[in-house]
Design a protein around this motif. Structure first.
Motif, short mmCIF file in Angstrom:
data_model
loop_
_atom_site.label_atom_id
_atom_site.label_comp_id
_atom_site.label_asym_id
_atom_site.label_seq_id
_atom_site.Cartn_x
_atom_site.Cartn_y
_atom_site.Cartn_z
N THR A 273 0.81 -1.22 0.00
CA THR A 273 0.00 0.00 0.00
C THR A 273 0.84 1.26 0.00
O THR A 273 0.30 2.36 -0.05
CB THR A 273 -0.92 0.05 1.23
OG1 THR A 273 -0.11 0.03 2.40
CG2 THR A 273 -1.91 -1.08 1.25
N THR A 274 2.15 1.15 0.05
CA THR A 274 2.97 2.35 0.14
C THR A 274 3.93 2.52 -1.02
O THR A 274 4.48 3.58 -1.21
CB THR A 274 3.79 2.36 1.44
OG1 THR A 274 4.59 1.20 1.49
CG2 THR A 274 2.89 2.42 2.65
N LYS A 275 4.16 1.52 -1.81
CA LYS A 275 5.10 1.64 -2.92
C LYS A 275 4.30 1.51 -4.22
O LYS A 275 3.79 0.45 -4.56
CB LYS A 275 6.17 0.56 -2.82
CG LYS A 275 7.30 0.79 -3.76
CD LYS A 275 8.54 0.07 -3.36
CE LYS A 275 9.54 0.34 -4.44
NZ LYS A 275 10.86 0.11 -4.10
N TRP A 276 4.18 2.60 -4.97
CA TRP A 276 3.30 2.66 -6.13
C TRP A 276 3.64 1.63 -7.19
O TRP A 276 2.75 1.05 -7.82
CB TRP A 276 3.35 4.06 -6.74
CG TRP A 276 2.61 5.05 -5.91
CD1 TRP A 276 3.14 5.91 -5.01
CD2 TRP A 276 1.19 5.23 -5.86
NE1 TRP A 276 2.14 6.63 -4.39
CE2 TRP A 276 0.93 6.23 -4.91
CE3 TRP A 276 0.13 4.65 -6.53
CZ2 TRP A 276 -0.35 6.66 -4.61
CZ3 TRP A 276 -1.15 5.08 -6.24
CH2 TRP A 276 -1.38 6.06 -5.28
N ASP A 277 4.91 1.34 -7.44
CA ASP A 277 5.24 0.39 -8.51
C ASP A 277 4.97 -1.06 -8.12
O ASP A 277 5.04 -1.95 -8.95
CB ASP A 277 6.69 0.57 -8.97
CG ASP A 277 7.71 0.31 -7.86
OD1 ASP A 277 7.35 0.48 -6.68
OD2 ASP A 277 8.85 -0.05 -8.20
N GLU A 278 4.61 -1.32 -6.87
CA GLU A 278 4.25 -2.68 -6.43
C GLU A 278 2.73 -2.89 -6.38
O GLU A 278 2.29 -4.00 -6.10
CB GLU A 278 4.86 -2.98 -5.08
CG GLU A 278 6.37 -3.07 -5.12
CD GLU A 278 6.98 -3.36 -3.78
OE1 GLU A 278 6.24 -3.46 -2.78
OE2 GLU A 278 8.21 -3.47 -3.71
N LEU A 279 1.95 -1.84 -6.64
CA LEU A 279 0.51 -1.99 -6.64
C LEU A 279 0.04 -2.74 -7.89
O LEU A 279 0.61 -2.56 -8.97
CB LEU A 279 -0.17 -0.62 -6.58
CG LEU A 279 -0.05 0.12 -5.26
CD1 LEU A 279 -0.60 1.54 -5.43
CD2 LEU A 279 -0.77 -0.60 -4.18
N PRO A 280 -0.99 -3.57 -7.78
CA PRO A 280 -1.51 -4.26 -8.97
C PRO A 280 -2.12 -3.25 -9.95
O PRO A 280 -2.68 -2.23 -9.54
CB PRO A 280 -2.58 -5.20 -8.43
CG PRO A 280 -2.74 -4.88 -7.00
CD PRO A 280 -1.69 -3.94 -6.59
N VAL A 281 -2.00 -3.54 -11.23
CA VAL A 281 -2.55 -2.69 -12.28
C VAL A 281 -3.71 -3.41 -12.94
O VAL A 281 -3.60 -4.57 -13.31
CB VAL A 281 -1.46 -2.35 -13.33
CG1 VAL A 281 -2.05 -1.52 -14.47
CG2 VAL A 281 -0.29 -1.64 -12.68
N VAL A 282 -4.82 -2.71 -13.07
CA VAL A 282 -6.01 -3.27 -13.73
C VAL A 282 -6.23 -2.49 -15.00
O VAL A 282 -6.27 -1.26 -14.99
CB VAL A 282 -7.24 -3.16 -12.81
CG1 VAL A 282 -8.47 -3.68 -13.52
CG2 VAL A 282 -6.99 -3.91 -11.52
N ARG A 283 -6.39 -3.19 -16.10
CA ARG A 283 -6.64 -2.54 -17.39
C ARG A 283 -7.95 -3.06 -17.97
O ARG A 283 -8.22 -4.25 -17.93
CB ARG A 283 -5.51 -2.82 -18.38
CG ARG A 283 -4.17 -2.33 -17.91
CD ARG A 283 -3.11 -2.68 -18.95
NE ARG A 283 -1.79 -2.63 -18.35
CZ ARG A 283 -1.02 -1.55 -18.37
NH1 ARG A 283 -1.45 -0.45 -18.91
NH2 ARG A 283 0.15 -1.56 -17.80
N ILE A 284 -8.73 -2.16 -18.50
CA ILE A 284 -9.99 -2.52 -19.17
C ILE A 284 -9.81 -2.23 -20.64
O ILE A 284 -9.52 -1.11 -21.03
CB ILE A 284 -11.17 -1.74 -18.59
CG1 ILE A 284 -11.29 -2.03 -17.09
CG2 ILE A 284 -12.44 -2.07 -19.33
CD1 ILE A 284 -12.33 -1.21 -16.40
N GLU A 285 -10.00 -3.25 -21.45
CA GLU A 285 -9.84 -3.07 -22.90
C GLU A 285 -11.15 -3.22 -23.61
O GLU A 285 -12.03 -3.87 -23.22
CB GLU A 285 -8.84 -4.09 -23.43
CG GLU A 285 -7.48 -3.86 -22.82
CD GLU A 285 -6.46 -4.84 -23.38
OE1 GLU A 285 -6.68 -5.38 -24.46
OE2 GLU A 285 -5.46 -5.05 -22.71
#
Length: 51
Positions: free
Chosen positions: A39-51
């Motif tokens: 929750t504190t390191k932005w590059d370790e957060l999961p990324v969700v993409r909607i296509e």
């Protein structure tokens, strides 16, 4: 706590419990691989993409 005791008495032992995870939960394995800083390191957060 009185309500918790009453519900467990009426519906069976451990029907209602405090918010504590059980060892047999399937999600426990997934959360074990999570970064301690998820929750504190932005590059370790999961990324969700909607296509």
């Amino acid at each position: 706590m009185a309500t918790l005791y009453k519900l467990n008495k009426e519906h069976g032992k451990n029907t209602v419990r405090l918010g504590m995870p059980r060892k047999e939960n399937a999600w426990e394995l997934r959360c074990a691989h999570r970064s301690p800083r998820y929750t504190t390191k932005w590059d370790e957060l999961p990324v969700v993409r909607i296509e």
